[in-house]
Design a protein around this motif. Sequence first.
Motif, PDB file in Angstrom:
ATOM      1  N   SER A  43       0.851  -1.375   0.222  1.00  0.00           N
ATOM      2  CA  SER A  43      -0.012  -0.064   0.490  1.00  0.00           C
ATOM      3  C   SER A  43       1.267   1.007   0.510  1.00  0.00           C
ATOM      4  CB  SER A  43      -1.038   0.560   1.523  1.00  0.00           C
ATOM      5  OG  SER A  43      -1.881  -0.921   1.063  1.00  0.00           O
ATOM      6  N   ALA A  44       1.406   1.100   0.182  1.00  0.00           N
ATOM      7  CA  ALA A  44       3.412   2.425   0.980  1.00  0.00           C
ATOM      8  C   ALA A  44       3.767   2.973  -0.264  1.00  0.00           C
ATOM      9  CB  ALA A  44       3.605   2.095   2.096  1.00  0.00           C
ATOM     10  N   VAL A  45       3.816   1.997  -1.606  1.00  0.00           N
ATOM     11  CA  VAL A  45       4.218   1.780  -1.733  1.00  0.00           C
ATOM     12  C   VAL A  45       3.714   2.610  -3.387  1.00  0.00           C
ATOM     13  CG1 VAL A  45       5.768   0.216  -4.532  1.00  0.00           C
ATOM     14  CG2 VAL A  45       6.744   0.120  -1.716  1.00  0.00           C
ATOM     15  N   THR A  46       2.412   1.671  -3.266  1.00  0.00           N
ATOM     16  CA  THR A  46       1.737   2.607  -4.760  1.00  0.00           C
ATOM     17  C   THR A  46       1.648   3.606  -4.224  1.00  0.00           C
ATOM     18  OG1 THR A  46      -0.296   0.704  -3.428  1.00  0.00           O
ATOM     19  CG2 THR A  46       0.948   0.118  -5.482  1.00  0.00           C
ATOM     20  N   ASP A  47       0.489   4.024  -3.145  1.00  0.00           N
ATOM     21  CA  ASP A  47       0.779   5.738  -2.414  1.00  0.00           C
ATOM     22  C   ASP A  47       1.484   6.485  -3.559  1.00  0.00           C
ATOM     23  OD1 ASP A  47      -1.675   4.609  -1.316  1.00  0.00           O
ATOM     24  OD2 ASP A  47      -1.589   5.146   0.199  1.00  0.00           O
ATOM     25  N   ILE A  48       2.565   6.054  -3.099  1.00  0.00           N
ATOM     26  CA  ILE A  48       4.019   6.918  -3.779  1.00  0.00           C
ATOM     27  C   ILE A  48       3.576   7.172  -5.193  1.00  0.00           C
ATOM     28  CG2 ILE A  48       6.710   6.632  -3.269  1.00  0.00           C
ATOM     29  CD1 ILE A  48       6.318   6.702  -0.531  1.00  0.00           C
ATOM     30  N   LEU A  49       3.413   5.782  -5.362  1.00  0.00           N
ATOM     31  CA  LEU A  49       3.642   5.629  -6.976  1.00  0.00           C
ATOM     32  C   LEU A  49       2.742   6.694  -7.909  1.00  0.00           C
ATOM     33  CD1 LEU A  49       4.146   1.938  -7.981  1.00  0.00           C
ATOM     34  CD2 LEU A  49       5.361   4.173  -8.211  1.00  0.00           C
ATOM     35  N   PHE A  50       1.798   6.407  -7.336  1.00  0.00           N
ATOM     36  CA  PHE A  50       0.459   7.623  -7.238  1.00  0.00           C
ATOM     37  C   PHE A  50       0.030   8.825  -6.812  1.00  0.00           C
ATOM     38  CE2 PHE A  50      -0.415   2.773  -8.946  1.00  0.00           C
ATOM     39  CZ  PHE A  50      -1.168   3.322 -10.164  1.00  0.00           C
ATOM     40  N   GLY A  51       1.471   9.260  -6.103  1.00  0.00           N
ATOM     41  CA  GLY A  51       1.261  10.122  -5.015  1.00  0.00           C
ATOM     42  C   GLY A  51       0.488  10.860  -4.179  1.00  0.00           C
ATOM     43  N   LYS A  52      -1.186   9.472  -3.307  1.00  0.00           N
ATOM     44  CA  LYS A  52      -0.923   9.995  -2.460  1.00  0.00           C
ATOM     45  C   LYS A  52      -0.490  10.608  -1.660  1.00  0.00           C
ATOM     46  CE  LYS A  52      -4.557   7.434  -1.381  1.00  0.00           C
ATOM     47  NZ  LYS A  52      -5.541   6.037  -1.356  1.00  0.00           N
ATOM     48  N   VAL A  53       0.728   9.782  -1.206  1.00  0.00           N
ATOM     49  CA  VAL A  53       1.896   9.863  -0.476  1.00  0.00           C
ATOM     50  C   VAL A  53       3.710  10.938  -1.384  1.00  0.00           C
ATOM     51  CG1 VAL A  53       3.103   9.391   1.265  1.00  0.00           C
ATOM     52  CG2 VAL A  53       0.985   8.338   1.528  1.00  0.00           C
ATOM     53  N   ASN A  54       3.436  12.007  -0.522  1.00  0.00           N
ATOM     54  CA  ASN A  54       4.564  12.980  -1.071  1.00  0.00           C
ATOM     55  C   ASN A  54       5.598  11.621  -0.324  1.00  0.00           C
ATOM     56  OD1 ASN A  54       7.122  14.137  -2.217  1.00  0.00           O
ATOM     57  ND2 ASN A  54       5.715  16.108  -1.274  1.00  0.00           N
ATOM     58  N   PRO A  55       6.516  11.099  -1.122  1.00  0.00           N
ATOM     59  CA  PRO A  55       7.508  10.625  -0.329  1.00  0.00           C
ATOM     60  C   PRO A  55       8.931  11.539   0.303  1.00  0.00           C
ATOM     61  CG  PRO A  55       8.383  10.346  -2.684  1.00  0.00           C
ATOM     62  CD  PRO A  55       6.850  11.264  -2.582  1.00  0.00           C
ATOM     63  N   SER A  56       9.176  11.163   1.272  1.00  0.00           N
ATOM     64  CA  SER A  56      10.072  11.947   2.267  1.00  0.00           C
ATOM     65  C   SER A  56      11.453  11.460   2.679  1.00  0.00           C
ATOM     66  CB  SER A  56       8.626  12.544   3.334  1.00  0.00           C
ATOM     67  OG  SER A  56       8.434  12.566   4.110  1.00  0.00           O
ATOM     68  N   ALA A  57      11.151  10.088   2.034  1.00  0.00           N
ATOM     69  CA  ALA A  57      12.376   9.163   3.077  1.00  0.00           C
ATOM     70  C   ALA A  57      14.046   9.783   2.824  1.00  0.00           C
ATOM     71  CB  ALA A  57      12.805   7.918   2.817  1.00  0.00           C
ATOM     72  N   LYS A  58      14.838   9.587   3.255  1.00  0.00           N
ATOM     73  CA  LYS A  58      16.120  10.263   2.540  1.00  0.00           C
ATOM     74  C   LYS A  58      17.240   8.619   2.681  1.00  0.00           C
ATOM     75  CE  LYS A  58      16.393  14.306   1.977  1.00  0.00           C
ATOM     76  NZ  LYS A  58      16.757  15.548   0.950  1.00  0.00           N
ATOM     77  N   LEU A  59      18.191   8.495   2.002  1.00  0.00           N
ATOM     78  CA  LEU A  59      19.235   6.886   2.479  1.00  0.00           C
ATOM     79  C   LEU A  59      19.901   7.323   3.547  1.00  0.00           C
ATOM     80  CD1 LEU A  59      20.301   6.408  -1.204  1.00  0.00           C
ATOM     81  CD2 LEU A  59      19.005   5.178  -0.036  1.00  0.00           C
ATOM     82  N   PRO A  60      20.250   6.119   4.588  1.00  0.00           N
ATOM     83  CA  PRO A  60      20.849   6.248   5.420  1.00  0.00           C
ATOM     84  C   PRO A  60      22.139   5.920   5.564  1.00  0.00           C
ATOM     85  CG  PRO A  60      18.805   4.808   6.322  1.00  0.00           C
ATOM     86  CD  PRO A  60      19.120   5.200   4.520  1.00  0.00           C
ATOM     87  N   GLU A  61      22.120   5.299   4.433  1.00  0.00           N
ATOM     88  CA  GLU A  61      23.449   5.092   3.875  1.00  0.00           C
ATOM     89  C   GLU A  61      23.908   5.077   2.111  1.00  0.00           C
ATOM     90  OE1 GLU A  61      23.184   0.980   3.911  1.00  0.00           O
ATOM     91  OE2 GLU A  61      20.788   0.959   2.892  1.00  0.00           O
ATOM     92  N   THR A  62      25.298   5.464   1.684  1.00  0.00           N
ATOM     93  CA  THR A  62      25.674   5.514   0.402  1.00  0.00           C
ATOM     94  C   THR A  62      25.963   4.076  -0.064  1.00  0.00           C
ATOM     95  OG1 THR A  62      27.161   6.941   1.573  1.00  0.00           O
ATOM     96  CG2 THR A  62      27.676   6.452  -1.106  1.00  0.00           C
ATOM     97  N   PHE A  63      24.638   4.657  -1.730  1.00  0.00           N
ATOM     98  CA  PHE A  63      24.928   3.690  -2.470  1.00  0.00           C
ATOM     99  C   PHE A  63      26.613   3.766  -3.404  1.00  0.00           C
ATOM    100  CE2 PHE A  63      20.668   0.871  -2.827  1.00  0.00           C
ATOM    101  CZ  PHE A  63      20.070   1.872  -1.427  1.00  0.00           C
ATOM    102  N   PRO A  64      26.978   3.240  -3.194  1.00  0.00           N
ATOM    103  CA  PRO A  64      28.596   3.094  -4.102  1.00  0.00           C
ATOM    104  C   PRO A  64      28.268   2.249  -5.912  1.00  0.00           C
ATOM    105  CG  PRO A  64      28.958   1.495  -2.826  1.00  0.00           C
ATOM    106  CD  PRO A  64      27.434   2.023  -2.052  1.00  0.00           C
TER     107      PRO A  64
END
Length: 756
Positions: A476-497
């Motif tokens: 549910s959380a993923v689809t709400d973000i995909l369709f803009g019902k929820v505005n994403p606000s998380a940040k990476l707590p780690e580097t992706f090398p």
Amino acid sequence: MTSEKIKELISQMTLEEKAAMCSGADFWHTEAVKRLEIPASMVSDGPHGLRKQSDEADHLGINDSIKAVCFPAGCGTAASFNRDLITTMGETLGNECQAENLSVILGPAVNIKRSPLCGRNFEYYSEDPLVATEMAGALIKGIQSKNVGTSIKHFLANNQETRRMSSSSEVDERTLREIYLAAFEGAITKQKPWTVMCSYNKINGVYAAENKTYLTDVLRDEWNFDGYVMSDWGAVNSRVADLKAGMDLEMPSSFGINDALIVEALKNGTLEENIVDQAIERILNIVYRFDENRDLNAVFDRDKDHEVARHIAEETIVLMKNDGVLPLNTSDEVAFIGKFAAQPRYQGGGSSHINSHKITSAVDAVKGMNNISYAQGYHLENEEVDAVLMAEAVEAAKKAKVAVIFAGLPDAFESEGYDRSHMRLPECQNVLIEKILTVQPNVIVVLHNGSPVEMPWVSNVRGIVEAYLGGQAVGSAVTDILFGKVNPSAKLPETFPLKLEDNPSFLSYLGEGDKVEYKEGVFVGYRYYDTKKMDVLFPFGHGLSYTTFEYSNLKVSNDQIKDTDTMTVSVDVKNTGSMAGKEVVQVYVADKVSTVIRPVKELREFVKVDLAPGETKTVTFTLGKRAFAYWNVEIHDWHVESGEFDIMIGKSSRDIVLSQTITVTSSVKLPMIYTMDTTIGDIMENPEAAETLLDLTKVFAEVFGGNAAEPSESAISSEMMNAMMKFMPLRGSISFGMGNVTWETLQEFLDKLNKK
Ligand code: BGC
């Protein structure tokens, strides 16, 4: 129960009863003493849901536990950077524990993500100790507000699964303090967990369970921890030595075998009874703290808590890349491709494994939207491409306006008990993504993984959503973000090398046999990548939103401070877009010039703010000594070097938007013992000593044809002479002093200097 009453109970116990109290009664319970009406109490995994077992017990998540609610794992909760949200998760878990009569939940798991390969990274929070300790602290605060204990784990330096019960983490003092201890420190000192779980491994050759330096000197004497320390399941190797070091409760039961060793040591005088009494007192304090504060009205409402899990998941999903393709229109023809769309990977394997009462996948979440198709795309069981599944996926992608590919690490790739051997996705998934890209230009990848993966297709897809292991409501959380019902606000707590080989621990991770040297020192994660100015796939702290934020008006309360002062930093953040959103404001500090080798910047504060469109908020941070300090191994304390520091506000560690320089003056004079080996340069650093040295430098000047204090034009090369002088040990003046300097003169000089 008062401390006197507990002491009185202990005084009535036989030696055998005392020994028994120091270990579990079984897999999950503390020992009861019926005769004295001392109750047992139950502990349970943890950390992101209840794994309460009743029948066949195990510590690997093999046998069934009660139906419970799986919340997002540590990797995701850290990405929220939202302390209040994680406290809410803790309150919900605490209430569940009350309803299930669990005195302690075994978590949070706070170990640093040293390498992307650690099999348990999904349970852990971050490569940065501040993020780890703050998010762990937020969870502890919530759980313990319900009068249920936590067990912050695994103390200490447990950053790999390979040989986890025998390996020795060889870490230098400064690195331990700045990185690995720091991950525990704030959570323990500020939120006071009821218990701490020591890890399986050794630290510098001594098992965590018998390591007095960390279990007693640091944990209790420095950090004032007053709960009990329990062993990880089976981490006890030497029961009597452990007790002496400060390891109170052995888990699980040793079936009386280690209890007998305690009794024997008590009888033959090799173990003092007050050490055992103290351990029991610590255990009983917690047993009674729970017992006397039971909430008998607590109800474990699984459906309600599923909604909490969903709400939390919404803030744990990082929008990594978006060229404008997201959010999707609800009327768009969309193809969901990939097994994870129907069967998400929402938690990891091992002791944290929850028997979820329901799971919502992305496919479930869009039921009722007939513009969305689904194709499995790949198998989870092996890496081979299935031609039939591939053809179906290509067909679905062709027909749609957008293809959303759900990819990630299958269970077998990432789990407690072993480490990954590479950072790649399964081959079949990478092939699928590349193939879909040949028929569909609008590709979005949703990832389920507990730790970074390589992304060979990163530039060719239009959007990337890092869903981490988001708990049972993740669909549910993923689809709400995909369709803009929820505005994403998380940040990476780690580097992706970009690739595994770029990781700072790459050359020494897993070590040789049982010896694992932490050769990268304090240069973990972005501390390394940023200092080396390396290209990365996605930097630490990165995460996009559907709105935009602007920063202005950076102010410091004082730009000249002493290291004993605190200062405030404030900045205005404005939502300049048209959608409400949350922004994580990050404060980094850099020591501009340092005599010790330090990272180019370090995260020292963060906060998440909620902003309506057009709204501006001023956020204020307080920085104290620790924001500027490093761990000094001579004084064994935090130390700030006088000089200039940059205070930087960033949207990520690589996107610094505002910066201000301040000056900090140290109040601590580092002890300096001058010897014959001290260099002239080091002596000259101290103005008083420099004055005394003047006579000597004159002698040198004659030899080198110049004057060190005032180099003359005629000198052979003033730079060269100064350098020669600077790095010359005092004793060198015998060889170059043309007989004018004697050992006696030098000794007199040293005596004078060392007295000052
Ligand atoms: C794990 C701990 C867990 C314990 C009990 C151990 O294998 O390392 O994290 O709490 O088992 O299940």
